[in-house]
Design an enzyme around this catalytic site. Structure first.
Site, mmCIF file in Angstrom:
data_model
loop_
_atom_site.group_PDB
_atom_site.id
_atom_site.type_symbol
_atom_site.label_atom_id
_atom_site.label_comp_id
_atom_site.label_asym_id
_atom_site.label_seq_id
_atom_site.Cartn_x
_atom_site.Cartn_y
_atom_site.Cartn_z
ATOM 1 N N ILE A 39 15.037 -4.426 11.618
ATOM 2 C CA ILE A 39 14.670 -3.771 10.534
ATOM 3 C C ILE A 39 15.123 -4.232 9.169
ATOM 4 C CG2 ILE A 39 14.683 -1.450 9.687
ATOM 5 C CD1 ILE A 39 13.220 -1.681 12.359
ATOM 6 N N LYS A 96 9.336 -6.853 13.500
ATOM 7 C CA LYS A 96 8.208 -6.330 14.073
ATOM 8 C C LYS A 96 7.662 -5.197 13.008
ATOM 9 C CE LYS A 96 9.493 -6.237 18.551
ATOM 10 N NZ LYS A 96 9.414 -6.194 19.971
ATOM 11 N N GLY A 97 6.413 -4.655 13.400
ATOM 12 C CA GLY A 97 5.881 -3.729 12.398
ATOM 13 C C GLY A 97 6.364 -2.386 12.995
ATOM 14 N N ASN A 124 14.450 -3.244 6.174
ATOM 15 C CA ASN A 124 15.055 -2.438 4.984
ATOM 16 C C ASN A 124 14.916 -1.146 5.705
ATOM 17 O OD1 ASN A 124 15.174 -0.548 2.920
ATOM 18 N ND2 ASN A 124 14.701 -1.791 1.492
ATOM 19 N N ILE A 131 0.850 -1.239 0.138
ATOM 20 C CA ILE A 131 -0.119 0.076 -0.200
ATOM 21 C C ILE A 131 0.756 1.486 0.072
ATOM 22 C CG2 ILE A 131 -1.810 -1.395 1.069
ATOM 23 C CD1 ILE A 131 -1.413 -0.022 3.782
ATOM 24 N N GLY A 145 1.817 -6.410 8.459
ATOM 25 C CA GLY A 145 2.142 -6.871 7.145
ATOM 26 C C GLY A 145 3.478 -7.177 7.064
ATOM 27 N N GLU A 170 3.053 1.847 12.072
ATOM 28 C CA GLU A 170 1.965 2.628 12.824
ATOM 29 C C GLU A 170 2.644 2.891 14.139
ATOM 30 O OE1 GLU A 170 -1.952 0.259 11.343
ATOM 31 O OE2 GLU A 170 -1.414 -0.023 13.349
#
Ligand SMILES: Cc1cc2nc3c(=O)[nH]c(=O)nc-3n(C[C@H](O)[C@H](O)[C@H](O)COP(=O)(O)OP(=O)(O)OC[C@H]3O[C@@H](n4cnc5c(N)ncnc54)[C@H](O)[C@@H]3O)c2cc1C
Ligand code: SF4
Lengths: 736, 321
Positions: A620, A692-693, A622, A472, A515, A696
């Site tokens: 991380i 992890k994400g 990227n 997205i 994601g 957000e």
């Protein structure tokens, strides 16, 4: 592949490709205009008609009659889909009906779609539809409804004895905070092309080329509302111009496109016109939050209470603004709850970091206010209240938690004042600008979702990844390619990634910052299988092979990876699934946000001067795309703190400023300098990727840091977001 | 958008009579406001007369020592003109504070004067609005009115003239030159050009049917320090909550006009006369009789504070000079 125990050493740990700051592999397609976005897919189906949606002119009531004659007879028109010809349609993911029936639940509800040969013809004809409404009174004013809003079912968290601890707390802070409704306002509106065909067995089959974050959810939802089987639906969404949660669920564009294409027997494409984004789709609910913090004189929290109220349509959900309050700080006593008022405004639903985004805006302002009451360094207050376990379930540790490092590194890098206390509020002037600094902790959960992928090793050695994961704008294409390249010992260029097609294995999709970690873990799982197949194929023992530099190596032997596919491609499919590891370990991401602002001493305009976020979010994958996610989120947080506000007309029941001139989001000049630091860490309990994400995290807390900096600049505490100049203008320090 | 016919006029007078001769006809210049409104059927012209290419895009000097700005001069060209930048700095500053570079390239001097209000109810054809649909009521008055006006408003309409350029022109005492369908010309002082909303809010200005703006003239330069201050929620690309255009002389006298608060750029000579006594005195006189709503009452103190900022800046510039 089941992931139920902390990951051991694995091929990703080599970090030859993963962890590198690659440019987006889909970047050239985007910058040259070749990335196929939904509305522009002229090539996928012949003879596409243009649809134009008519939204309801009232917020609540019923359609008595609708006269379509003029529209049907207008030039170029091939048909009109009318809400009166269908039953109400909504999936389990929707609160409000998307289309069908005479009942109006909210303003700009889709009630008809005109289909014509050109867009202009469809639009002109839509204006010719005459609708006779029976208006009903509605409930549109959250402030008026909130006092009597009941607690929502099953949302209460009570631990220890808040009341007793509060009564005896030597230091207290208690206040009410509000956040407004916000619009996702992603750049690309919702859009769909739909086309029907007969399958070989004579059944109807519909394909939608659309813009959607969650392919399987939408396949399921569309099949449901159309009353057909899931195998009669294909959803394709390879590129999205943003979503922020607005495209998680099936929306009216897909429903009316499918209905219209069926009705006229021709493909139809439709895009929600910009004003419909605000009242036809979902938004982030406005909240009214009350927070009580009790502490010892040394700052140790003894009592925390946080109650948040929002409104929604009957059957709608809460905005979980207390989510972080359960986990962020230690305290033996706490109480959180969510109240829900039934309202008749459009449906409130998930927007980027639902719950935590508005919740942190309140909680982290309250923490700063407590620090002031304690006459204490706000960084220190957060540090001494850190917890390494789930505070309401002490036997459950956090998988990794480095909030303290984020705060301390951030303070050092930002140049937080000696001794740590804030400079005197309203005390610093630079020309006509009052300047101030502010900070806040950042917190957002990390969610585990199953995710599958297929990988194809082609003759010649290229690798193709297939999964219905979406990109997205986040960088999914790139990190999935990096994952596959790392696993198979290939250079990034040897990997091709194809996404967003419901014919591909089901992924976690894009939402809730889940994601990246889950979809790469799915590709990891598929690659583990492919490695076994490849090793087997070339006669190596799968337990003892290495994939590197385009070769499979075992002992002293090496063969080219492409040899494994010399006599036909190798295809492997698998996915990641999680046991109860997310239950055993609390998984979250953390940040320290630091901001400097200037507030004009005359006009009260607030302008950000610099922002710093130090983030802790596992490996991380990227650094470049991760940084883009965080600075984008910080920008969204700046919008939330300073300007974003869906204004409600409480008489007519709609969001008034329903375009991008009325609903302001930050422009370049609002965001002068942003810096992002990621702690160097891995989280072995999150997935084999140990990631992890981050998407957000950057949003959660930053708004409060800005608000705290504004307070530090002005000495005027504004607890109602957004902090626009009218809210503090007349209380600003006298102009010397 | 409704279907319409289109023609290119051959001369200013021909353009005027073409519009007067066709019911529902309108001029089109840059189209940046008109076409947006046509798409949502707030404007529904039956016929468009294109006034580009009539030679109205020149800036020339007048005999009185001022400038004549052709009605089709783009906002970009006007703001960049050396004479404007030197002698009428307030005008350049006001223009570049508005819209975006792309829009200013298309937007024209005449079109800018005639841009319509940004009242959100005006833009939503489902809502009542006396300006869009006479006698349907004013949706904004008891609705959401944070952006809207406090001067020259009535229960009929509280819209603002939203633009920037005209605020500077008001402070410069510009004159709007027109040609009517019968070929007669007239010169309308900008003070009298825009209307207020005591009645008939559907009519924004005093132009008659088919009357074409040909130019705007500026009197000879005033000297002094030229300032334009635009206050808004975000740093760029937003309409003014309040704006102040001012020309301040070294002795502290001068003139100022305020945007974002009224049916038209708001100025009074009585308020100008108070400038020597400071921002508070001058602003009080200017905003006397303000009619505020709960949402826009902040504009009264904001006028005073913005003016104070402008006067302080003028003093510091004057001192530096
Ligand atoms: C996104 C956006 C942001 C904007 N922000 C700002 C801002 O911050 N500040 C600001 O001041 N403006 C702003 N504007 C408005 C912009 O300045 C106006 O749209 C522009 O000046 C209009 O000029 P035009 O030549 O395009 O007019 P058009 O759209 O061509 O015409 C406007 C009206 O004037 C009439 N007309 C045009 N020329 C003549 C003439 N010579 N004689 C008689 N009638 C004529 C037309 O019939 C029409 O009714 C913004 C616009 C947009 C779209
Ligand atoms: S303020 Fe004027 S433009 Fe706005 S709704 Fe009222 S009448 Fe219409």
């Amino acid at each position: 592949m089941k992931f139920d125990n902390p990951a051991g050493k694995n091929p990703i740990d080599r970090m030859k490709v993963v962890g590198k700051a690659y440019n987006r592999i889909d970047g050239p397609l985007k910058t040259t205009g070749q990335a196929p976005y939904a509305y522009e897919r002229h090539d996928v189906a012949e003879g596409q008609l243009y649809g134009y949606i008519l939204g309801s002119a009232i917020a609540k009531g019923r359609i008595k009659s609708m006269d379509l004659t003029d529209a049907q007879n207008a030039p170029g028109v091939k048909g009109v889909v009318s809400t009166l010809d269908h039953d109400p349609m909504k999936s389990n993911f929707n609160t409000a009906s998307l289309f069908g029936g005479p009942q109006i639940q909210h303003y700009h509800q889709a009630i008809a779609m005109v289909m014509a040969e050109t867009f202009e013809q469809a639009r002109a004809a839509a204006a010719l539809i005459r609708v006779d409404y029976a208006r009903e009174d509605g409930r549109f004013d959250l402030e008026a409804l909130a006092p009597s809003a009941p607690p929502a079912d099953g949302k209460e968290v009570s631990y220890g004895d808040f009341d007793a601890a509060w009564a005896s707390a030597p230091v207290k802070h208690e206040a009410r905070y509000t956040t407004p409704a916000e619009s996702h306002s992603m750049m690309e509106p919702h859009a769909t092309i739909a086309a029907w065909k007969k399958t070989d067995d004579g059944r109807d089959h519909v394909t939608i080329w659309t813009s959607n974050q969650m392919i399987q959810w939408n396949k399921m939802a569309l099949a449901g509302v159309l009353g057909i089987e899931q195998d009669q639906v294909r959803v394709d969404s390879p590129f999205l111009g943003g979503g922020f949660g607005s495209k998680l669920f099936l929306r009216a564009d897909a429903v009316v496109a499918a209905l219209g294409a069926k009705q006229v027997g021709q493909p139809v494409k439709v895009m929600l016109q910009r004003p419909l984004i605000f009242n036809n789709t979902t938004h982030r609910a406005a909240t009214i939050q009350s927070i009580s913090l009790g502490a010892e004189k040394d700052g140790k929290l003894t009592a925390i209470r946080h109650i948040s109220t929002n409104g929604n349509l009957p059957g709608g959900d809460t905005e979980g603004s207390t989510a972080q309050t359960q986990f962020l700080y230690a305290s033996p006593n706490r109480y959180t709850n969510l109240h829900l008022a039934e309202m008749d405004l459009p449906e409130a639903n998930a927007m980027r970091a639902p719950g935590e985004a508005p919740g942190m805006m309140a909680l982290e302002m309250a923490m700063d206010e407590l620090a002031e009451t304690l006459d204490m360094c706000p960084v220190k207050l957060r540090v001494i209240n850190d917890t390494q376990v789930d505070p309401t379930k002490p036997s459950r540790p956090f998988s990794e938690r480095h909030l303290v490092e984020c705060l301390q590194q951030g303070a050092a890098k930002f140049g937080w004042p000696e001794g740590g206390k804030y400079p005197k509020p309203g005390g610093k002037r630079d020309g006509e600008w009052l300047t101030g600094i502010g900070m806040a902790a950042g917190f957002r959960d990390n969610l585990l979702m199953k995710s599958a992928a297929r990988v194809r090793l082609k003759p010649g050695g290229r690798l193709v990844v297939e999964t219905d994961m979406t990109d997205i704008g986040t960088g999914s294409y790139t990190i999935l390619a990096q994952t596959a390249a790392e696993m198979m010992g290939l250079p990034l260029e040897a990997v091709e990634v194809t996404l967003g097609d419901s014919d591909f294995p089901a992924s976690a999709g894009s939402g809730g910052q889940w994601g990246a970690n889950n979809s790469t873990a799915g590709v990891y799982a598929a690659c583990v299988k492919l490695r076994e197949m490849a090793a087997d194929k070339v006669g190596f023992n799968a337990a003892d092979v290495d994939f590197d530099e385009g070769e499979i190596r075992s002992g002293g032997n090496a063969v080219a990876l492409s040899d494994a596919a010399a006599d036909g491609e190798l295809v492997a499919e698998d996915g990641i699934e999680y046991g109860d590891i997310g239950e055993r370990y609390k998984q979250s991401t953390f940040a320290g946000h630091f901001v400097e602002v200037a507030v004009n001493a005359y006009t009260g305009e607030s302008r950000i001067k610099r922002m710093l976020a130090v983030c802790s979010a596992g490996r991380i994958l990227n650094p470049k795309s991760a940084r883009s996610q965080v600075i984008g989120a910080m920008t969204m947080g700046a919008g939330a703190a300073l300007m974003e506000d869906m204004a409600v007309d409480t008489r007519f029941g709609f969001f008034v400023n329903h375009d991008l001139a009325g609903y302001e989001v930050p422009v370049h000049l609002d965001i002068p300098h942003q810096e992002v630091v990621f702690l160097d860490e891995v989280d072995e309990k999150s997935s084999p990727m140990k990631a992890k994400g981050v998407g957000e995290l950057g949003l959660c807390g930053v708004g409060a840091a800005i608000a705290n900096a504004i307070y530090n600049a002005t000495g005027v505490r504004v607890r109602d977001y957004p902090i626009t100049l009218d809210k503090h203008l007349e209380k600003l320090p006298a102009i010397a | 958008m409704r279907a319409f016919t289109y023609e290119r006029a051959s001369s200013p007078a021909a353009a005027a009579s073409a519009v007067a001769g066709t019911k529902g006809a309108k001029f089109i210049a840059g189209g940046t406001n008109l076409i947006d409104l046509m798409k949502i059927e707030v404007e529904v012209p039956t016929h468009l007369v294109d006034v580009n290419g009539l030679g109205l895009d020149e800036i020339s000097e007048t005999e009185e020592g001022g400038l004549r700005i052709g009605a089709l001069v783009s906002n970009t060209a006007l703001a960049a003109d050396q004479r404007v930048r030197r002698d009428y700095g307030v005008l350049t500053r006001a223009i570049v504070a508005g819209a975006s570079g792309q829009l200013r390239n298309k937007a024209t001097t005449g079109g800018n004067l005639l841009q319509r209000t940004r009242c959100p109810y005006f833009y939503d054809t489902n809502q009542p609005c006396n300006k869009r649909s006479p006698d349907s009521g004013c949706g904004a008055l008891h609705g959401y009115s944070r952006q809207l006006g406090i001067m020259g408003v009535s229960d009929q309409c509280i819209a603002t003239y939203p633009g920037d350029m005209a605020v500077a022109m008001r402070v410069l005492d510009a004159v709007v030159e027109t040609v009517k369908p019968d070929g007669m010309t007239r010169a309308i002082p900008i003070a009298d050009f825009h209307r207020t909303w005591e009645s008939a809010p559907e009519k924004d200005n005093v132009l008659e049917a088919g009357e074409l703006i040909t130019a705007v003239t500026l009197p000879k330069p005033l000297g002094g320090t030229h300032l334009y201050r635009k206050v808004r929620d975000r740093a760029s690309y937003a309409f003014a909550l309040v704006s102040v255009a001012a020309v301040i002389q070294p002795d502290g006298t001068g003139r100022f006009a305020v945007g974002g608060i009224g049916a038209k750029p708001w100025r009074s000579t009585a308020a100008d006369a108070q400038l020597r006594n400071g921002a508070s005195a001058a602003a009080q006189v200017l905003t006397q009789g303000a009619k505020t709503t709960e949402h826009n009452a902040f504009k009264v103190p904001l006028v005073e504070r913005t003016l104070a900022a402008v006067l302080a800046e003028a003093r510091s510039k004057g001192a530096a000079a």
